[in-house]
Scaffold this motif. Structure first.
Motif, PDB file in Angstrom:
ATOM      1  N   PRO A  28       5.623  10.028  -6.003  1.00 13.24           N
ATOM      2  CA  PRO A  28       5.765   9.508  -7.364  1.00 13.24           C
ATOM      3  C   PRO A  28       6.377   8.009  -7.464  1.00 13.24           C
ATOM      4  N   GLY A  29       6.969   7.647  -6.564  1.00 15.70           N
ATOM      5  CA  GLY A  29       7.357   6.242  -6.521  1.00 15.70           C
ATOM      6  C   GLY A  29       6.460   5.005  -6.091  1.00 15.70           C
ATOM      7  N   ALA A  30       5.235   5.836  -5.538  1.00 15.95           N
ATOM      8  CA  ALA A  30       4.282   4.355  -5.362  1.00 15.95           C
ATOM      9  C   ALA A  30       3.866   3.793  -6.707  1.00 15.95           C
ATOM     10  N   GLU A  31       3.677   2.683  -6.580  1.00 18.58           N
ATOM     11  CA  GLU A  31       3.097   1.813  -7.726  1.00 18.58           C
ATOM     12  C   GLU A  31       1.779   1.260  -7.586  1.00 18.58           C
ATOM     13  N   SER A  32       1.065   1.366  -6.402  1.00 19.62           N
ATOM     14  CA  SER A  32      -0.331   0.891  -6.413  1.00 19.62           C
ATOM     15  C   SER A  32      -1.190   1.787  -5.369  1.00 19.62           C
ATOM     16  N   PRO A  33      -2.432   1.604  -5.310  1.00 20.81           N
ATOM     17  CA  PRO A  33      -3.204   2.278  -4.320  1.00 20.81           C
ATOM     18  C   PRO A  33      -2.986   1.642  -3.021  1.00 20.81           C
ATOM     19  N   GLY A  34      -2.586   0.283  -2.707  1.00 23.50           N
ATOM     20  CA  GLY A  34      -2.166  -0.039  -1.568  1.00 23.50           C
ATOM     21  C   GLY A  34      -0.983   0.316  -0.912  1.00 23.50           C
ATOM     22  N   GLU A  35       0.050   0.704  -1.682  1.00 22.76           N
ATOM     23  CA  GLU A  35       1.233   1.154  -1.280  1.00 22.76           C
ATOM     24  C   GLU A  35       0.854   2.503  -0.620  1.00 22.76           C
ATOM     25  N   SER A  36      -0.060   3.295  -1.553  1.00 21.98           N
ATOM     26  CA  SER A  36      -0.262   4.611  -1.155  1.00 21.98           C
ATOM     27  C   SER A  36      -0.979   4.672   0.140  1.00 21.98           C
ATOM     28  N   TRP A  37      -1.995   3.754   0.523  1.00 19.55           N
ATOM     29  CA  TRP A  37      -2.593   3.759   1.708  1.00 19.55           C
ATOM     30  C   TRP A  37      -1.824   3.304   2.770  1.00 19.55           C
ATOM     31  N   GLN A  38      -0.894   2.353   2.668  1.00 20.16           N
ATOM     32  CA  GLN A  38      -0.125   1.983   3.478  1.00 20.16           C
ATOM     33  C   GLN A  38       1.003   3.074   4.111  1.00 20.16           C
ATOM     34  N   ARG A  39       1.537   3.847   3.098  1.00 20.12           N
ATOM     35  CA  ARG A  39       2.287   4.786   3.543  1.00 20.12           C
ATOM     36  C   ARG A  39       1.765   5.996   4.288  1.00 20.12           C
ATOM     37  N   LEU A  40       0.347   6.514   3.747  1.00 18.33           N
ATOM     38  CA  LEU A  40      -0.351   7.349   4.434  1.00 18.33           C
ATOM     39  C   LEU A  40      -0.664   6.795   5.878  1.00 18.33           C
ATOM     40  N   ARG A  41      -0.950   5.639   6.092  1.00 19.09           N
ATOM     41  CA  ARG A  41      -1.361   5.133   7.564  1.00 19.09           C
ATOM     42  C   ARG A  41       0.064   5.253   8.295  1.00 19.09           C
ATOM     43  N   MET A  42       1.155   5.083   7.757  1.00 17.49           N
ATOM     44  CA  MET A  42       2.306   5.124   8.497  1.00 17.49           C
ATOM     45  C   MET A  42       2.506   6.664   8.900  1.00 17.49           C
ATOM     46  N   LEU A  43       2.438   7.679   7.932  1.00 19.95           N
ATOM     47  CA  LEU A  43       2.472   9.029   8.029  1.00 19.95           C
ATOM     48  C   LEU A  43       1.403   9.394   9.090  1.00 19.95           C
TER      49      LEU A  43
END
Length: 161
Positions: free
Chosen positions: A41-56
């Motif tokens: 819920p803290g993600a503020e953009s699709p780019g942040e989400s993509w980066q977080r998913l790549r890291m996971l």
């Protein structure tokens, strides 16, 4: 789906999890439950989400999102996109407006100086980095943090995928 659900806020996120839990026995239910666990819920953009998913996907532990930080003079409050507060390591996703908006660019410079002064190590990535596979510069940052013998070096080493 995950990037569409990110940034929902806590209440909507809890509703999503409750809804997905009710899908037991339905086709696609297990996949929906797996995806719901990736939402932040803290993600503020699709780019942040993509980066977080790549890291996971690369094996990094789940980062905290929207980390609050006060400037050294305690006059400005920043929110770091994601990272690990205990070792002062952040990952910032910079959309194109960070480059094209002069006011935003100037703000980012001041913010960067403040974070440096506080001891934060910030890895900045852009859309091209995330989408073209270079967005995992974090591994290098973890290595540098660990090898420089900085505080919480053991925690930094534990972040290695």
């Amino acid at each position: 789906m995950v990037e569409d659900a990110d940034g929902l806020g806590e209440t909507a996120f809890e509703q999503l999890v409750d809804y997905v839990d009710e899908l037991k026995g339905y086709r696609g239910g297990p996949q929906a439950r797996e995806l719901a666990r990736l939402v932040d819920p803290g993600a503020e953009s699709p780019g942040e989400s993509w980066q977080r998913l790549r890291m996971l996907d690369a094996g990094f532990p789940r980062p905290q999102t929207q980390i609050p930080v006060l400037s050294p003079d305690r006059c400005r409050r920043y929110f770091l996109d994601m990272g690990w507060e205990s070792i002062m390591l952040a990952v910032e996703y910079d959309g194109d407006h960070h480059r094209t908006d002069r006011d935003r660019f100037a703000y980012d410079i001041e913010r960067s100086h403040d974070l440096d002064e506080l001891g934060w190590l910030v890895v900045r990535v852009a859309a091209e980095d995330v989408l073209e596979g270079e967005g995992l510069l974090l591994g290098e940052a973890v290595r540098v943090r660990h090898e420089n013998g900085e505080e919480a070096a053991d925690e930094a080493a534990a972040l290695r995928p």
